[in-house]
Design a protein around this motif. Structure first.
Motif, mmCIF file in Angstrom:
data_model
loop_
_atom_site.group_PDB
_atom_site.id
_atom_site.type_symbol
_atom_site.label_atom_id
_atom_site.label_comp_id
_atom_site.label_asym_id
_atom_site.label_seq_id
_atom_site.Cartn_x
_atom_site.Cartn_y
_atom_site.Cartn_z
ATOM 1 N N GLN A 181 24.115 55.143 4.964
ATOM 2 C CA GLN A 181 25.408 54.518 4.779
ATOM 3 C C GLN A 181 26.296 54.557 6.087
ATOM 4 O O GLN A 181 26.973 53.544 6.147
ATOM 5 N N ALA A 182 26.069 55.571 6.931
ATOM 6 C CA ALA A 182 27.086 55.742 7.963
ATOM 7 C C ALA A 182 26.565 54.721 8.995
ATOM 8 O O ALA A 182 27.449 53.971 9.566
ATOM 9 N N ASP A 183 25.246 54.204 9.167
ATOM 10 C CA ASP A 183 24.812 53.294 9.694
ATOM 11 C C ASP A 183 25.572 51.820 9.563
ATOM 12 O O ASP A 183 26.047 51.074 10.363
ATOM 13 N N GLU A 184 25.619 51.523 8.074
ATOM 14 C CA GLU A 184 26.034 50.490 7.614
ATOM 15 C C GLU A 184 27.489 50.128 7.721
ATOM 16 O O GLU A 184 28.087 49.243 8.023
ATOM 17 N N VAL A 185 28.104 51.359 7.456
ATOM 18 C CA VAL A 185 29.666 51.315 7.607
ATOM 19 C C VAL A 185 29.936 51.061 9.369
ATOM 20 O O VAL A 185 30.984 50.394 9.535
ATOM 21 N N GLY A 186 29.168 51.612 10.023
ATOM 22 C CA GLY A 186 29.515 51.369 11.516
ATOM 23 C C GLY A 186 29.208 49.695 11.712
ATOM 24 O O GLY A 186 30.096 49.179 12.628
ATOM 25 N N ASP A 187 28.276 49.257 11.108
ATOM 26 C CA ASP A 187 27.912 48.018 11.374
ATOM 27 C C ASP A 187 29.245 46.801 10.825
ATOM 28 O O ASP A 187 29.537 46.199 11.573
ATOM 29 N N LEU A 188 29.762 47.473 9.680
ATOM 30 C CA LEU A 188 30.934 46.798 9.255
ATOM 31 C C LEU A 188 32.115 46.744 10.222
ATOM 32 O O LEU A 188 32.686 45.738 10.344
ATOM 33 N N PHE A 189 32.337 47.917 10.682
ATOM 34 C CA PHE A 189 33.508 48.268 11.804
ATOM 35 C C PHE A 189 33.302 47.348 13.036
ATOM 36 O O PHE A 189 34.208 46.719 13.487
ATOM 37 N N PHE A 190 31.867 47.026 13.468
ATOM 38 C CA PHE A 190 31.704 46.432 14.773
ATOM 39 C C PHE A 190 32.007 45.099 14.390
ATOM 40 O O PHE A 190 32.393 44.133 15.081
ATOM 41 N N VAL A 191 31.650 44.419 13.270
ATOM 42 C CA VAL A 191 31.534 43.155 12.601
ATOM 43 C C VAL A 191 33.431 42.758 12.785
ATOM 44 O O VAL A 191 33.945 41.619 13.120
ATOM 45 N N LEU A 192 34.042 43.797 12.131
ATOM 46 C CA LEU A 192 35.451 43.693 12.051
ATOM 47 C C LEU A 192 35.993 43.300 13.635
ATOM 48 O O LEU A 192 37.188 42.690 13.689
#
Length: 270
Positions: free
Chosen positions: A196-207
């Motif tokens: 979950q942390a990995d996917e949240v990090g991906d969301l932040f990076f895309v934002l």
């Protein structure tokens, strides 16, 4: 207002002598026991306080005060380096002056004047050469790991984009954002915190990349969103208080109703 080189030199000499006195054997015990690692957090904090003073208007008296605090941090580090026999404030000043001359040949040299886009390109070429001289290889080399995460993500993405690794437009980034959101949603049932942390990090990076493609600063966007949330939640508390309620006792439904009232009022005032 004193702004002559002579005035500036005299005041800087005074500041340097104060710093040396604070670090002297009979100086301030606290200042004497500090080192680069213990002072670094204060340096970062002072830089943020400069930015805050600018965001407030700017508030020029406060900005002057905060710039002084930030300058003192530079003087502090230079004094400690001088004590270690490495360099002093003159070397720091000389190095940045030489760097600015080197990076602005269209101003200080014989190169032709450039428009902003051309100058930005030339600036990056020069910085790449400086990184190569320091044996920092690779497109992403030299981006400090101590930067705020959003700022570092923006710098990394900009570096990659300069060599063609980029989305074609903001719409494509939004598509990627939806893809990453779907991947996070798929991870929710498993309750695997690392995933979950990995996917949240991906969301932040895309934002971060979405902000970059829109020519927006992600730190500023989030800072403004924080301020908006703070303003609206404070207003919600006032609405609830006028009804004789406290947030903890009002319940989510009442707080959401108050939130919508506050939003509607703000939009009506816009």
């Amino acid at each position: 207002m004193s702004d002559t080189p002579k005035d500036a030199g005299a005041e800087l000499a005074r500041l340097l002598s104060i710093m040396a006195r604070l670090r002297a054997p009979d100086g301030c015990p606290w200042d004497r026991e500090q080192d680069f690692a213990t002072i670094a957090p204060y340096t970062i904090e002072e830089a943020y306080e400069v930015a805050d003073a600018i965001a407030r208007g700017p508030d020029f008296p406060q900005l002057m005060d905060e710039l002084g605090d930030l300058l003192f941090q530079v003087v502090y580090h230079a004094q400690m380096a001088s004590e270690a026999g490495q360099f002093g404030f003159p070397e720091v000043a000389r190095a940045i002056a030489d760097k600015m001359i080197r990076r602005h040949p269209h101003v200080f040299g014989e190169a032709a004047a450039r428009d902003v886009a051309a100058q930005n390109s030339a600036w990056e070429v020069q910085k790449a050469a400086e990184r190569a001289a320091r044996a920092e290889t690779g497109t992403l080399a030299g981006v400090p790991t101590t930067l705020p995460a959003l700022t570092r993500g923006l710098k990394l993405a900009r570096r990659a984009a300069r060599v063609g690794f980029d989305w074609p437009d903001p719409g494509a980034v939004l598509d990627k954002l939806e893809e990453e959101a779907a991947e996070l949603r798929a991870e929710l049932p498993a309750m695997d915190r690392a995933r979950q942390a990995d996917e949240v990090g991906d969301l932040f990076f895309v934002l971060v990349n979405l902000a970059r493609k829109l020519d927006l600063d992600p730190e500023t966007c989030l800072r403004d969103a924080n301020a908006k949330f703070e303003r609206r939640f404070n207003a919600v508390e006032k609405v609830l208080a006028s009804e004789g309620k406290a947030p903890a006792d009002a319940g989510l439904e009442a707080m959401e109703a108050a939130w919508q009232r506050v939003k509607a009022q703000e939009r009506g005032q816009a």
